[in-house]
Structure formats: C-alpha cells, structure tokens
Design a protein around this motif. Structure first.
Motif, PDB file in Angstrom:
ATOM      1  N   PHE A 104       0.835  -1.199   0.000  1.00  0.00           N
ATOM      2  CA  PHE A 104       0.000   0.000   0.000  1.00  0.00           C
ATOM      3  C   PHE A 104       0.873   1.254   0.000  1.00  0.00           C
ATOM      4  O   PHE A 104       1.984   1.259   0.546  1.00  0.00           O
ATOM      5  N   ILE A 105       0.353   2.308  -0.621  1.00  0.00           N
ATOM      6  CA  ILE A 105       1.058   3.584  -0.667  1.00  0.00           C
ATOM      7  C   ILE A 105       0.383   4.573   0.269  1.00  0.00           C
ATOM      8  O   ILE A 105      -0.719   4.330   0.774  1.00  0.00           O
ATOM      9  N   GLY A 106       1.063   5.697   0.501  1.00  0.00           N
ATOM     10  CA  GLY A 106       0.584   6.677   1.462  1.00  0.00           C
ATOM     11  C   GLY A 106      -0.569   7.518   0.947  1.00  0.00           C
ATOM     12  O   GLY A 106      -0.834   7.580  -0.268  1.00  0.00           O
ATOM     13  N   PRO A 107      -1.242   8.210   1.855  1.00  0.00           N
ATOM     14  CA  PRO A 107      -2.444   8.974   1.496  1.00  0.00           C
ATOM     15  C   PRO A 107      -2.186  10.190   0.618  1.00  0.00           C
ATOM     16  O   PRO A 107      -3.130  10.733   0.036  1.00  0.00           O
ATOM     17  N   ASP A 120      -8.435   4.921 -12.694  1.00  0.00           N
ATOM     18  CA  ASP A 120      -9.638   5.253 -11.941  1.00  0.00           C
ATOM     19  C   ASP A 120      -9.349   5.106 -10.448  1.00  0.00           C
ATOM     20  O   ASP A 120      -8.447   4.377 -10.039  1.00  0.00           O
ATOM     21  N   PHE A 121     -10.094   5.829  -9.641  1.00  0.00           N
ATOM     22  CA  PHE A 121     -10.056   5.666  -8.188  1.00  0.00           C
ATOM     23  C   PHE A 121     -11.268   4.843  -7.763  1.00  0.00           C
ATOM     24  O   PHE A 121     -12.268   4.772  -8.472  1.00  0.00           O
ATOM     25  N   GLU A 122     -11.169   4.229  -6.582  1.00  0.00           N
ATOM     26  CA  GLU A 122     -12.314   3.569  -5.962  1.00  0.00           C
ATOM     27  C   GLU A 122     -12.261   3.859  -4.467  1.00  0.00           C
ATOM     28  O   GLU A 122     -11.353   3.401  -3.771  1.00  0.00           O
ATOM     29  N   ALA A 123     -13.217   4.622  -3.979  1.00  0.00           N
ATOM     30  CA  ALA A 123     -13.269   4.973  -2.562  1.00  0.00           C
ATOM     31  C   ALA A 123     -13.964   3.846  -1.798  1.00  0.00           C
ATOM     32  O   ALA A 123     -15.113   3.493  -2.102  1.00  0.00           O
ATOM     33  N   GLU A 124     -13.260   3.297  -0.806  1.00  0.00           N
ATOM     34  CA  GLU A 124     -13.752   2.122  -0.093  1.00  0.00           C
ATOM     35  C   GLU A 124     -13.533   2.247   1.410  1.00  0.00           C
ATOM     36  O   GLU A 124     -12.664   2.981   1.869  1.00  0.00           O
ATOM     37  N   ILE A 125     -14.291   1.472   2.166  1.00  0.00           N
ATOM     38  CA  ILE A 125     -14.018   1.191   3.570  1.00  0.00           C
ATOM     39  C   ILE A 125     -13.244  -0.123   3.611  1.00  0.00           C
ATOM     40  O   ILE A 125     -13.469  -1.015   2.785  1.00  0.00           O
ATOM     41  N   ALA A 126     -12.332  -0.256   4.554  1.00  0.00           N
ATOM     42  CA  ALA A 126     -11.589  -1.510   4.704  1.00  0.00           C
ATOM     43  C   ALA A 126     -11.358  -1.783   6.183  1.00  0.00           C
ATOM     44  O   ALA A 126     -11.488  -0.888   7.025  1.00  0.00           O
ATOM     45  N   VAL A 127     -11.048  -3.039   6.495  1.00  0.00           N
ATOM     46  CA  VAL A 127     -10.724  -3.420   7.864  1.00  0.00           C
ATOM     47  C   VAL A 127      -9.406  -4.175   7.872  1.00  0.00           C
ATOM     48  O   VAL A 127      -9.032  -4.814   6.888  1.00  0.00           O
ATOM     49  N   ILE A 128      -8.697  -4.083   9.001  1.00  0.00           N
ATOM     50  CA  ILE A 128      -7.503  -4.878   9.254  1.00  0.00           C
ATOM     51  C   ILE A 128      -7.871  -5.913  10.297  1.00  0.00           C
ATOM     52  O   ILE A 128      -8.409  -5.572  11.358  1.00  0.00           O
ATOM     53  N   GLY A 143     -15.636 -10.299  15.121  1.00  0.00           N
ATOM     54  CA  GLY A 143     -14.885 -10.074  16.345  1.00  0.00           C
ATOM     55  C   GLY A 143     -13.387 -10.006  16.149  1.00  0.00           C
ATOM     56  O   GLY A 143     -12.657  -9.637  17.083  1.00  0.00           O
ATOM     57  N   PHE A 144     -12.919 -10.344  14.964  1.00  0.00           N
ATOM     58  CA  PHE A 144     -11.487 -10.304  14.676  1.00  0.00           C
ATOM     59  C   PHE A 144     -11.076  -9.011  13.965  1.00  0.00           C
ATOM     60  O   PHE A 144      -9.932  -8.883  13.524  1.00  0.00           O
ATOM     61  N   ILE A 145     -11.993  -8.058  13.825  1.00  0.00           N
ATOM     62  CA  ILE A 145     -11.667  -6.772  13.205  1.00  0.00           C
ATOM     63  C   ILE A 145     -10.897  -5.922  14.220  1.00  0.00           C
ATOM     64  O   ILE A 145     -11.418  -5.589  15.285  1.00  0.00           O
ATOM     65  N   GLU A 146      -9.670  -5.582  13.887  1.00  0.00           N
ATOM     66  CA  GLU A 146      -8.830  -4.789  14.779  1.00  0.00           C
ATOM     67  C   GLU A 146      -8.941  -3.295  14.492  1.00  0.00           C
ATOM     68  O   GLU A 146      -8.956  -2.480  15.421  1.00  0.00           O
ATOM     69  N   TYR A 147      -8.986  -2.933  13.199  1.00  0.00           N
ATOM     70  CA  TYR A 147      -9.006  -1.518  12.809  1.00  0.00           C
ATOM     71  C   TYR A 147      -9.865  -1.351  11.562  1.00  0.00           C
ATOM     72  O   TYR A 147     -10.007  -2.268  10.748  1.00  0.00           O
ATOM     73  N   VAL A 148     -10.406  -0.153  11.421  1.00  0.00           N
ATOM     74  CA  VAL A 148     -11.167   0.245  10.240  1.00  0.00           C
ATOM     75  C   VAL A 148     -10.460   1.442   9.622  1.00  0.00           C
ATOM     76  O   VAL A 148      -9.927   2.313  10.338  1.00  0.00           O
ATOM     77  N   LEU A 149     -10.432   1.532   8.289  1.00  0.00           N
ATOM     78  CA  LEU A 149      -9.751   2.608   7.587  1.00  0.00           C
ATOM     79  C   LEU A 149     -10.404   2.841   6.233  1.00  0.00           C
ATOM     80  O   LEU A 149     -11.346   2.129   5.859  1.00  0.00           O
ATOM     81  N   LEU A 150      -9.927   3.837   5.520  1.00  0.00           N
ATOM     82  CA  LEU A 150     -10.351   4.089   4.148  1.00  0.00           C
ATOM     83  C   LEU A 150      -9.236   3.682   3.206  1.00  0.00           C
ATOM     84  O   LEU A 150      -8.054   3.741   3.557  1.00  0.00           O
ATOM     85  N   ILE A 151      -9.603   3.277   1.999  1.00  0.00           N
ATOM     86  CA  ILE A 151      -8.595   3.044   0.964  1.00  0.00           C
ATOM     87  C   ILE A 151      -9.074   3.634  -0.356  1.00  0.00           C
ATOM     88  O   ILE A 151     -10.273   3.748  -0.616  1.00  0.00           O
ATOM     89  N   ASN A 152      -8.104   4.023  -1.163  1.00  0.00           N
ATOM     90  CA  ASN A 152      -8.357   4.372  -2.559  1.00  0.00           C
ATOM     91  C   ASN A 152      -7.786   3.246  -3.387  1.00  0.00           C
ATOM     92  O   ASN A 152      -6.576   3.140  -3.580  1.00  0.00           O
ATOM     93  N   ASP A 153      -8.663   2.378  -3.844  1.00  0.00           N
ATOM     94  CA  ASP A 153      -8.268   1.201  -4.624  1.00  0.00           C
ATOM     95  C   ASP A 153      -8.121   1.618  -6.088  1.00  0.00           C
ATOM     96  O   ASP A 153      -9.109   1.763  -6.804  1.00  0.00           O
ATOM     97  N   LYS A 174      -4.517  -3.936 -11.219  1.00  0.00           N
ATOM     98  CA  LYS A 174      -4.714  -3.531  -9.835  1.00  0.00           C
ATOM     99  C   LYS A 174      -3.371  -3.215  -9.179  1.00  0.00           C
ATOM    100  O   LYS A 174      -2.780  -4.053  -8.491  1.00  0.00           O
ATOM    101  N   PRO A 175      -2.856  -1.995  -9.353  1.00  0.00           N
ATOM    102  CA  PRO A 175      -1.612  -1.582  -8.708  1.00  0.00           C
ATOM    103  C   PRO A 175      -1.848  -1.300  -7.222  1.00  0.00           C
ATOM    104  O   PRO A 175      -2.971  -1.479  -6.731  1.00  0.00           O
ATOM    105  N   PRO A 176      -0.824  -0.857  -6.476  1.00  0.00           N
ATOM    106  CA  PRO A 176      -1.017  -0.585  -5.049  1.00  0.00           C
ATOM    107  C   PRO A 176      -2.098   0.459  -4.781  1.00  0.00           C
ATOM    108  O   PRO A 176      -2.218   1.451  -5.495  1.00  0.00           O
ATOM    109  N   SER A 177      -2.882   0.207  -3.745  1.00  0.00           N
ATOM    110  CA  SER A 177      -3.896   1.148  -3.284  1.00  0.00           C
ATOM    111  C   SER A 177      -3.295   2.069  -2.232  1.00  0.00           C
ATOM    112  O   SER A 177      -2.253   1.774  -1.650  1.00  0.00           O
ATOM    113  N   ALA A 178      -3.973   3.177  -1.970  1.00  0.00           N
ATOM    114  CA  ALA A 178      -3.562   4.111  -0.915  1.00  0.00           C
ATOM    115  C   ALA A 178      -4.484   3.939   0.286  1.00  0.00           C
ATOM    116  O   ALA A 178      -5.677   3.674   0.132  1.00  0.00           O
TER     117      ALA A 178
END
Length: 319
Positions: A104-107, A120-128, A143-153, A174-178
């Motif tokens: 993944f790349i930085g914001p 193209d961009f894709e605005a998404e919700i993601a979990v770690i 119950g195994f979701i540790e963190y929630v974040l946004l990604i630009n896929d 599909k290159p690296p997402s941010a």
C-alpha cells in the motif's frame, strides 16, 4: 483509539497513537503496526508530540494480504446493466472477492500510470484483521476486526477486460492502493455497528464534489460476511486487509444514481458514473483520470471532524 504509521523511510513506518482531535501523537513500544498485530498488543508511550497528518505513510504499508470484495452489489448490477448482461442471482447471496496487491502507498502519494490504461479511483471502507481461524462464522469473524480505515483502490480500467478474459483475475490492472492516514479501532469509531460503518464517504475530483455515498446503505455483504467468506478454506493471518469494494448507493426511486451536482449521492469511482451515463444515454462521457487530476477522500463525524484523515492524491505525469 486512532493509529497512524509515520513515513520515516523504513519499510513499515513508525507506529503512533493519535489523539481523537488529531492534534497529538504518542510513539508505541511496538515500533510498527505489523509488530503490534503479531504480538497482539499496542502500548503507547507517555511522551506526546504534535501530530502532522502530512507525515503519514500507509497505515500498513506491507499487509499480510489484501482481499477486496464487492459488498455493494448495486455497483456490480450497474456494470452488468451497462454491458447489457443479466445479473446472476448468486451475486446477491455469495460475495465477489479477489486477491489484490498487498503493498500500500501513502495517502498523499502520487497516482502513477499510463493514462491509456484508464486510471480510476475507488473509494472504499476496509478493515484490518487479527488472526482469523479457518471456518469462522460471520458473527465470529466480525470479532477479529482490529481496525477500520479508508482506501483508494486504484484500478486500471482499460487493462481489466483482457485480464478477466483469461479466466483468472486481476494482476496488472490492480496496482497498489492508498490508505487513509489513520485507522481506528471499532470501539472508538462513530457510526460503527459491529459489522458495517454508517456515514457519508466524501469524494472530490479536481476540487468538486463527486461522491457523497452513505457507506452504511446498500451494503449487501457486511464485513463479518466478507471475512467469513475469505476464511472458508484458509486461516487469515493478522494484518489481512479486507476491502468493501466501491461504495455505491441507489437513488430513492431505485434509479441508477444521480451526480452530486444534480442532488444525488454521486459515485465513488469514475467507472460507475460512466456506467450510469451508458445506461441513460447509450454512451459514457466522463473521462478517466489524467495527469494533474486530483482525488480527495475522507469521512467526518456528526460534528464535522475528520475521522480517518484525508486521502489526497494527484495523478503524476507518465514518462
């Protein structure tokens, strides 16, 4: 708790805990998020320093794996309708998912690529996730979701048809997402109901409102279901990122969706606007990204405060 990984030149960044108002940060005894996930702990130190969102890299630059779903089936339905293809009934009951690039790349990192690839961009919700055992149910998986974040896929639309025609899946398209600057624990996340995130996902293209979709609406498959789907035949190691796919809402009258400028919720990727244009007029008009274009993605709480920080990227000139 909010966390970030500062871009200090190391492969995984320097893990910090960030105050809710995004003003202060504290380093952690586990230097990286990878370490903290492996050790199943996160211990912030006492020393505080001012937090600078601009110093953030990707929250988890080297994920264990990235599995991206298509939880908003309205988006898939529009794809099929624009092509004149029927929607298989199973798409409403069995999630679509592919294995993407785990780097993944930085914001604020540039989006790169040949414009002829259909950037193209894709605005998404993601979990770690933490460690997810094979065969976990959807309730258990949540119950195994540790963190929630946004990604630009990032998607390279012109490369997708040839890849899919081979019968395997995405690689070159599909290159690296941010990631967003910050990830948030579910317990500290406004709008989180345990399985999905409710709230408006803001997307601006070249400084103009492009998307204002509600992430908690029209999500056919919640994150518990997506994680359980991925873990059906394999355990998921800690540091797995699961993406929601493009956030997509239908109109109140069940129409294909209207741009923000016309009072609609807009779109979370250019491809969806092009699909709606094709359905309504027979032809797509909106171009994909070109050098110099900018994309901004963020979410706010009810008081207008940033939750995850802002993904703010520019398309760089291609050599």
């Amino acid at each position: 708790m909010k966390i970030a990984s500062l871009d200090d030149g190391s492969p995984d960044g320097a893990l910090v805990v960030v105050s809710d108002d995004l003003r202060m940060q504290r380093p952690c005894t586990d230097r990286t998020l990878r370490d903290a996930l492996d050790m199943k702990r996160l211990v912030p130190e006492l020393t505080e320093q001012p937090f600078d969102e601009g110093s953030c890299g990707a929250v988890l630059p080297r994920a264990t794996q990235f599995l991206d779903g298509s939880a908003y089936v309205n988006h898939v339905d529009l794809v099929r309708r624009a092509r004149g293809a029927d929607m298989p009934p199973s798409f409403w009951t069995d999630p679509l998912m592919y294995q993407g690039c785990s780097t993944f790349i930085g914001p604020q990192d540039d989006i790169t690529g040949d414009p002829d690839w259909g950037i193209d961009f894709e605005a998404e919700i993601a979990v770690i996730t933490g460690d997810v055992p094979q065969g976990a149910s959807a309730d258990e998986a949540a119950g195994f979701i540790e963190y929630v974040l946004l990604i630009n896929d990032i998607s390279l639309r012109a490369l997708i048809p040839d890849e899919l025609s081979k019968g395997f899946g995405f690689v070159q398209s599909k290159p690296p997402s941010a990631t967003s600057p910050l990830a948030v624990t579910p317990a500290a996340l406004p709008g989180w109901d345990g399985r999905k995130l409710h709230g408006i996902l803001h997307v601006d293209l070249n400084g103009q409102p492009f998307g204002r979709a509600n992430a908690g609406v029209d999500m056919t498959f919640d994150f518990g279901t997506l994680i359980a789907h991925a873990a059906k035949t394999r355990p998921l190691p800690a540091g797995t990122i699961i993406g929601s796919g493009t956030i997509s809402n239908r109109d109140a009258d069940e129409g294909p969706g209207q741009p923000v400028a016309r009072g609609g919720r807009g779109y979370s990727c250019i491809a969806e606007q092009r699909m709606v244009e094709t359905i309504l007029t027979g032809q797509a008009h909106t171009p994909f990204l070109r050098p110099g274009d900018t994309v901004k993605i963020w979410m706010q709480d009810d008081a207008g405060r940033s939750i995850f920080g802002t993904i703010n990227q520019k398309v760089a000139p291609w050599p």
